[in-house]
Design a protein around this motif. Structure first.
Motif, PDB file in Angstrom:
ATOM      1  N   GLY A 110       0.855  -1.088  -0.119  1.00 45.81           N
ATOM      2  CA  GLY A 110       0.051  -0.093   0.088  1.00 45.81           C
ATOM      3  C   GLY A 110       0.886   1.180   0.106  1.00 45.81           C
ATOM      4  N   ALA A 111       1.770   1.463   0.828  1.00 41.24           N
ATOM      5  CA  ALA A 111       2.904   2.397   0.974  1.00 41.24           C
ATOM      6  C   ALA A 111       3.634   2.566  -0.540  1.00 41.24           C
ATOM      7  CB  ALA A 111       3.778   2.254   2.071  1.00 41.24           C
ATOM      8  N   THR A 112       3.761   1.716  -1.058  1.00 37.45           N
ATOM      9  CA  THR A 112       4.557   1.739  -2.481  1.00 37.45           C
ATOM     10  C   THR A 112       3.742   2.390  -3.551  1.00 37.45           C
ATOM     11  OG1 THR A 112       5.991  -0.230  -1.880  1.00 37.45           O
ATOM     12  CG2 THR A 112       5.579   0.404  -4.263  1.00 37.45           C
ATOM     13  N   VAL A 113       2.695   1.963  -3.687  1.00 41.69           N
ATOM     14  CA  VAL A 113       1.553   2.714  -4.628  1.00 41.69           C
ATOM     15  C   VAL A 113       1.118   4.052  -4.370  1.00 41.69           C
ATOM     16  CG1 VAL A 113       1.304   0.341  -5.786  1.00 41.69           C
ATOM     17  CG2 VAL A 113      -0.293   1.368  -4.036  1.00 41.69           C
ATOM     18  N   PHE A 114       0.683   4.034  -3.005  1.00 36.37           N
ATOM     19  CA  PHE A 114       0.229   5.189  -2.491  1.00 36.37           C
ATOM     20  C   PHE A 114       1.332   6.607  -2.710  1.00 36.37           C
ATOM     21  CE2 PHE A 114      -0.568   8.652   0.344  1.00 36.37           C
ATOM     22  CZ  PHE A 114      -1.926   8.808   0.254  1.00 36.37           C
ATOM     23  N   SER A 115       2.458   6.154  -2.505  1.00 28.74           N
ATOM     24  CA  SER A 115       3.476   7.059  -2.612  1.00 28.74           C
ATOM     25  C   SER A 115       4.029   7.576  -4.247  1.00 28.74           C
ATOM     26  CB  SER A 115       5.018   6.416  -2.103  1.00 28.74           C
ATOM     27  OG  SER A 115       5.882   7.414  -2.224  1.00 28.74           O
ATOM     28  N   VAL A 116       3.803   6.619  -5.008  1.00 29.88           N
ATOM     29  CA  VAL A 116       3.733   6.882  -6.445  1.00 29.88           C
ATOM     30  C   VAL A 116       2.624   8.102  -6.626  1.00 29.88           C
ATOM     31  CG1 VAL A 116       3.509   6.159  -8.716  1.00 29.88           C
ATOM     32  CG2 VAL A 116       5.117   4.972  -7.270  1.00 29.88           C
ATOM     33  N   LEU A 117       1.394   7.708  -6.172  1.00 27.51           N
ATOM     34  CA  LEU A 117       0.355   8.787  -6.591  1.00 27.51           C
ATOM     35  C   LEU A 117       0.592  10.156  -5.865  1.00 27.51           C
ATOM     36  CD1 LEU A 117      -2.428   5.937  -6.597  1.00 27.51           C
ATOM     37  CD2 LEU A 117      -1.719   7.121  -8.615  1.00 27.51           C
ATOM     38  N   HIS A 118       0.708  10.133  -4.648  1.00 29.60           N
ATOM     39  CA  HIS A 118       0.729  10.942  -3.657  1.00 29.60           C
ATOM     40  C   HIS A 118       1.903  12.124  -3.871  1.00 29.60           C
ATOM     41  CE1 HIS A 118      -0.397  13.547  -0.238  1.00 29.60           C
ATOM     42  NE2 HIS A 118       0.789  13.488   0.384  1.00 29.60           N
ATOM     43  N   SER A 119       3.258  11.482  -3.625  1.00 29.69           N
ATOM     44  CA  SER A 119       4.400  12.022  -3.799  1.00 29.69           C
ATOM     45  C   SER A 119       4.907  12.802  -5.035  1.00 29.69           C
ATOM     46  CB  SER A 119       5.464  11.031  -3.451  1.00 29.69           C
ATOM     47  OG  SER A 119       5.551  10.363  -2.177  1.00 29.69           O
ATOM     48  N   PHE A 120       4.071  12.201  -6.202  1.00 32.92           N
ATOM     49  CA  PHE A 120       4.355  13.092  -7.336  1.00 32.92           C
ATOM     50  C   PHE A 120       3.320  13.636  -7.988  1.00 32.92           C
ATOM     51  CE2 PHE A 120       7.458   9.484  -6.847  1.00 32.92           C
ATOM     52  CZ  PHE A 120       8.668  10.288  -7.196  1.00 32.92           C
ATOM     53  N   GLN A 121       2.450  14.248  -7.118  1.00 34.89           N
ATOM     54  CA  GLN A 121       1.383  15.157  -7.115  1.00 34.89           C
ATOM     55  C   GLN A 121       0.370  14.718  -8.199  1.00 34.89           C
ATOM     56  OE1 GLN A 121       4.635  16.760  -6.929  1.00 34.89           O
ATOM     57  NE2 GLN A 121       4.331  16.401  -4.748  1.00 34.89           N
ATOM     58  N   THR A 122      -0.113  13.546  -8.221  1.00 43.93           N
ATOM     59  CA  THR A 122      -1.184  12.928  -9.132  1.00 43.93           C
ATOM     60  C   THR A 122      -2.431  13.823  -9.007  1.00 43.93           C
ATOM     61  OG1 THR A 122      -0.367  10.782  -8.921  1.00 43.93           O
ATOM     62  CG2 THR A 122      -2.552  11.210  -9.582  1.00 43.93           C
ATOM     63  N   GLN A 123      -3.088  14.369 -10.189  1.00 44.64           N
ATOM     64  CA  GLN A 123      -4.440  14.981 -10.014  1.00 44.64           C
ATOM     65  C   GLN A 123      -5.600  14.417 -10.463  1.00 44.64           C
ATOM     66  OE1 GLN A 123      -3.924  18.462  -9.184  1.00 44.64           O
ATOM     67  NE2 GLN A 123      -1.815  17.635  -8.803  1.00 44.64           N
ATOM     68  N   PRO A 124      -6.514  14.694  -9.957  1.00 45.25           N
ATOM     69  CA  PRO A 124      -7.962  13.921  -9.911  1.00 45.25           C
ATOM     70  C   PRO A 124      -8.410  13.972 -11.555  1.00 45.25           C
ATOM     71  CG  PRO A 124      -8.354  15.996  -8.843  1.00 45.25           C
ATOM     72  CD  PRO A 124      -6.776  15.702  -9.106  1.00 45.25           C
ATOM     73  N   THR A 125      -7.920  15.057 -12.432  1.00 48.84           N
ATOM     74  CA  THR A 125      -8.018  15.165 -13.597  1.00 48.84           C
ATOM     75  C   THR A 125      -7.231  14.124 -14.625  1.00 48.84           C
ATOM     76  OG1 THR A 125      -6.503  17.014 -13.778  1.00 48.84           O
ATOM     77  CG2 THR A 125      -8.878  17.567 -13.387  1.00 48.84           C
ATOM     78  N   GLU A 126      -6.344  13.641 -13.940  1.00 51.89           N
ATOM     79  CA  GLU A 126      -5.458  12.853 -15.037  1.00 51.89           C
ATOM     80  C   GLU A 126      -6.074  11.422 -14.983  1.00 51.89           C
ATOM     81  OE1 GLU A 126      -1.006  14.556 -14.140  1.00 51.89           O
ATOM     82  OE2 GLU A 126      -1.694  13.129 -12.745  1.00 51.89           O
ATOM     83  N   THR A 127      -5.547  10.740 -16.289  1.00 50.55           N
ATOM     84  CA  THR A 127      -5.788   9.107 -16.293  1.00 50.55           C
ATOM     85  C   THR A 127      -4.580   8.432 -15.972  1.00 50.55           C
ATOM     86  OG1 THR A 127      -6.925   9.643 -18.226  1.00 50.55           O
ATOM     87  CG2 THR A 127      -6.142   7.516 -18.017  1.00 50.55           C
ATOM     88  N   VAL A 128      -4.599   7.745 -15.170  1.00 45.76           N
ATOM     89  CA  VAL A 128      -3.881   6.586 -14.469  1.00 45.76           C
ATOM     90  C   VAL A 128      -3.846   5.133 -14.980  1.00 45.76           C
ATOM     91  CG1 VAL A 128      -2.770   5.735 -12.376  1.00 45.76           C
ATOM     92  CG2 VAL A 128      -3.602   8.109 -12.388  1.00 45.76           C
ATOM     93  N   GLY A 129      -2.681   4.918 -15.710  1.00 46.41           N
ATOM     94  CA  GLY A 129      -2.650   3.514 -16.057  1.00 46.41           C
ATOM     95  C   GLY A 129      -2.123   2.618 -14.941  1.00 46.41           C
ATOM     96  N   ILE A 130      -2.636   1.260 -14.679  1.00 46.97           N
ATOM     97  CA  ILE A 130      -2.305   0.303 -13.656  1.00 46.97           C
ATOM     98  C   ILE A 130      -1.728  -0.651 -14.653  1.00 46.97           C
ATOM     99  CG2 ILE A 130      -2.496  -0.871 -11.777  1.00 46.97           C
ATOM    100  CD1 ILE A 130      -2.576   2.050 -11.342  1.00 46.97           C
TER     101      ILE A 130
END
Length: 296
Positions: A110-130
């Motif tokens: 959980g900490a690994t994937v949350f950090s990628v999203l949170h620490s690099f300022q992911t915006q709610p308007t963006e499209t995220v590929g997993i």
């Protein structure tokens, strides 16, 4: 120790196993400031850091040069044990509305994937590929969706489509047998959770200009990507480890608020239970995360 996690990355190490887990504080030393006996706490990949270097002071203690990472420090201790002696600054209080079983898989995956999203300022308007629907990927889907992002899941086959959509995906793409992929909107951030090299000929055309690629799984060998497409489209490849302390704490609060939980299989923390879990892990039959639960 109450709820350790079993993963392939630690399967053949000659050391105390268990890189993430949950337990209860029994005793504290004279320098402890925030924890007390009886507190439920979790820990993950990083067991310690100096606390005064530039990385630590900027909230990036995971990159401290004096960090004590699992597999390189404290080799005699792990969450498979009954007890351990940990540094207070590397422990995290578990929210009251989160069970031990639910908290344990969040401490590393959980900490690994949350950090990628949170620490690099992911915006709610963006499209995220997993890319990949496994132990990391299924949590990344949930976090990204709850952050308000459009989530595109990329997997080899159709096998996990229904589950990915239930976890929060808006679009699912199976890549096997296809030479060209199509998405409704180009991907701004691609989180690669698979251990194998992606087929960049398939993936680069569906990335937005100046997209960022985050490889987060543990894999041997080199990470390779075509040079000219990366250059011409301003693509960034960003390395990232598990979360630093402040981001880890935010991850737990976010997961508790939005009821983000890993999909788990629970095994008794006995010799028989551990051997059963190991066998299923070797056979690739563990569904996302395996949690060991102590038997009273």
């Amino acid at each position: 120790m109450k709820s350790p996690i079993l993963t392939n990355s630690q399967r053949h190490m000659h050391m105390g196993l268990g890189h993430e887990g949950v337990g209860v504080v029994e005793k504290i030393g004279p320098d402890c400031k925030t924890l007390k006996p009886g507190d439920r706490i979790g820990w993950g990949y990083n067991h310690g850091f100096c606390g005064h270097c530039e990385q630590c002071l900027s909230g990036n203690d995971i990159y401290c040069v004096e960090r004590a990472l699992y597999g390189a420090a404290d080799l005699d201790q792990g969450s498979f044990g009954s007890h351990a002696v940990w540094r207070e600054k590397a422990l995290f209080k578990i929210p009251d509305n989160m069970t031990d079983i639910d908290a344990a898989p969040l401490q590393c995956a959980g900490a690994t994937v949350f950090s990628v999203l949170h620490s690099f300022q992911t915006q709610p308007t963006e499209t995220v590929g997993i890319m990949g629907v496994g132990g990391l990927g299924h949590l990344a889907i949930q976090f990204a969706a709850k952050m308000g992002c459009r989530v595109v899941v990329i997997s080899g086959s159709e096998a996990k489509r229904d589950e990915a959509m239930k976890l929060g995906a808006h679009e699912f793409i199976a890549t096997r047998g296809k030479t060209e992929l199509k998405v409704e909107k180009p991907i701004n951030r691609l989180i690669v959770t698979t251990s194998f090299q992606p087929n960049w000929a398939q993936l680069l055309p569906i990335l937005a200009p100046r997209a960022t690629i985050f490889p987060v799984s543990v894999a041997a060998g080199n990470f390779e990507i075509p040079y000219m497409p990366m250059l011409m489209n301003g693509i960034t490849v960003q390395g990232s480890l598990v979360a630093g302390r402040i981001v880890h704490e935010r991850m737990l609060q976010f997961a508790a608020l939005h009821q983000i939980k890993a999909v788990i299989e629970v095994f008794d923390m006995t010799e028989e239970g551990i051997l059963d879990a190991m066998e299923k892990l070797d056979q690739g039959k563990v569904h996302f995360r395996a949690v060991l639960k102590p038997v009273a």
